[in-house]
Design a protein around this motif. Structure first.
Motif, PDB file in Angstrom:
ATOM      1  N   ASN A  58      35.451  45.999  33.288  1.00  0.00           N
ATOM      2  CA  ASN A  58      34.296  45.654  32.114  1.00  0.00           C
ATOM      3  C   ASN A  58      33.348  45.715  32.932  1.00  0.00           C
ATOM      4  O   ASN A  58      31.867  45.758  32.850  1.00  0.00           O
ATOM      5  N   GLU A  59      33.162  44.005  33.696  1.00  0.00           N
ATOM      6  CA  GLU A  59      32.079  43.232  34.215  1.00  0.00           C
ATOM      7  C   GLU A  59      31.162  44.841  34.836  1.00  0.00           C
ATOM      8  O   GLU A  59      29.937  44.328  34.988  1.00  0.00           O
ATOM      9  N   GLN A  60      31.255  45.852  35.796  1.00  0.00           N
ATOM     10  CA  GLN A  60      31.229  46.099  36.399  1.00  0.00           C
ATOM     11  C   GLN A  60      30.891  47.605  35.604  1.00  0.00           C
ATOM     12  O   GLN A  60      30.582  49.079  36.186  1.00  0.00           O
ATOM     13  N   GLU A  80      38.881  42.734  32.362  1.00  0.00           N
ATOM     14  CA  GLU A  80      37.755  42.019  32.963  1.00  0.00           C
ATOM     15  C   GLU A  80      36.624  42.751  33.698  1.00  0.00           C
ATOM     16  O   GLU A  80      35.936  42.642  33.717  1.00  0.00           O
ATOM     17  N   TYR A  81      37.628  42.953  35.200  1.00  0.00           N
ATOM     18  CA  TYR A  81      36.726  43.784  36.259  1.00  0.00           C
ATOM     19  C   TYR A  81      36.043  44.328  36.212  1.00  0.00           C
ATOM     20  O   TYR A  81      34.821  45.143  36.400  1.00  0.00           O
ATOM     21  N   LYS A 140      38.576  44.934  43.841  1.00  0.00           N
ATOM     22  CA  LYS A 140      36.940  44.897  44.236  1.00  0.00           C
ATOM     23  C   LYS A 140      36.812  45.520  45.484  1.00  0.00           C
ATOM     24  O   LYS A 140      36.284  47.212  44.951  1.00  0.00           O
ATOM     25  N   LYS A 144      42.340  40.626  42.103  1.00  0.00           N
ATOM     26  CA  LYS A 144      40.507  40.793  42.341  1.00  0.00           C
ATOM     27  C   LYS A 144      40.198  41.403  43.072  1.00  0.00           C
ATOM     28  O   LYS A 144      39.238  42.382  42.905  1.00  0.00           O
TER      29      LYS A 144
END
Ligand SMILES: Cc1cc2nc3c(=O)[nH]c(=O)nc-3n(C[C@H](O)[C@H](O)[C@H](O)COP(=O)(O)OP(=O)(O)OC[C@H]3O[C@@H](n4cnc5c(N)ncnc54)[C@H](O)[C@@H]3O)c2cc1C
Length: 219
Positions: A28-30, A25-26, A210, A206
């Protein structure tokens, strides 16, 4: 960035699988490209051997590494091996996502390394290792869960230092083929934690993701 996650947990509702999903998810979101090899879901065969090759160079005496070099030079790896090699080649960041089993990766993941980090493709036969390795432009790290609590893996812990335990993976697999090996992310003992404590681990992961650009290689 292309992210390739090799995931080795047999249960899709496990905490280890949750951590895999968090990374998917992380990234993909980026706006990154994320590819996952979910080894149990794929029923990946971890047993390296003559089944890796369309043809053998020596049918009288099987020498795995020499057959790997021959297959690399003559395009003789079977489809299953080639597919994983292609996913790996495209990756800028490689994540091994797994529960710690017997101080190591589950056998299905060890077999993935045996078969995909093949001689000729990943090292040897003209390719260097470590800082001269073929994949020095890639970054990699382990995301793992444990049964034992964090205290059991400290310098004075009963299981010994986790850095030492993971050395054969971080140094002997990831760094050996040249990758910049980042510090592992460890979800200690999720089964002994409350939901709230597990959520804290998720938040910590997360944050780790990041800051991926700021983690320094450990070797
Ligand atoms: C063969 C074998 C060898 C082993 N060797 C070792 C060893 O050498 N050293 C060691 O320390 N341990 C060892 N273990 C234990 C193993 O490492 C742990 O059981 C495993 O890492 C725990 O992670 P899990 O993902 O399987 O946890 P799970 O048991 O799947 O998850 C724990 C809990 O988290 C919950 N959960 C899942 N997703 C979420 C979410 N999003 N939010 C909140 N909660 C959630 C689940 O429902 C579950 O209740 C071994 C186990 C086996 C089977």
């Amino acid at each position: 960035m292309n992210v390739f996650i090799i995931h080795a947990h047999p249960e899709e509702k496990s905490f280890s699988t949750t951590l895999k999903n968090i990374a998917v998810e992380y990234f993909n979101e980026q706006g990154n490209e994320v590819v996952v090899s979910d080894l149990y879901a794929m029923k990946f065969n971890p047993v390296g051997g003559s089944n890796d090759f369309e043809e053998l160079s020596n049918k009288e005496f099987f020498k795995y590494q020499l057959e790997q070099v021959n297959a690399f030079n003559n395009n003789l790896f079977t489809h299953e091996v080639k597919q994983e090699m292609e996913k790996f080649l495209k990756a800028d960041l490689v994540i091994l996502n797994f529960p710690l089993w017997w101080f190591s990766v589950p056998a299905i993941l060890k077999g993935w390394v045996d078969r995909i980090f093949a001689m000729g493709f990943a090292y040897g036969a003209g390719k260097g290792v470590y800082d001269s390795g073929a994949f020095k432009n890639k970054k990699a790290f382990c995301c793992l869960t444990t049964g034992g609590p964090e205290a059991a893996y400290g310098s004075n812990g009963k299981n010994g230092n986790l850095e030492t335990i993971l050395y054969h993976i971080n140094h002997g697999m990831l760094y050996f083929v040249g990758m910049q090996t980042l510090p592992p992310f460890v979800g200690f003992s999720p089964a002994r934690k409350t939901d709230e404590e597990r959520n804290e681990v998720i938040e910590k992961y997360k944050l780790y993701l990041k800051n991926i650009g700021n983690h320094q290689p450990i070797f």
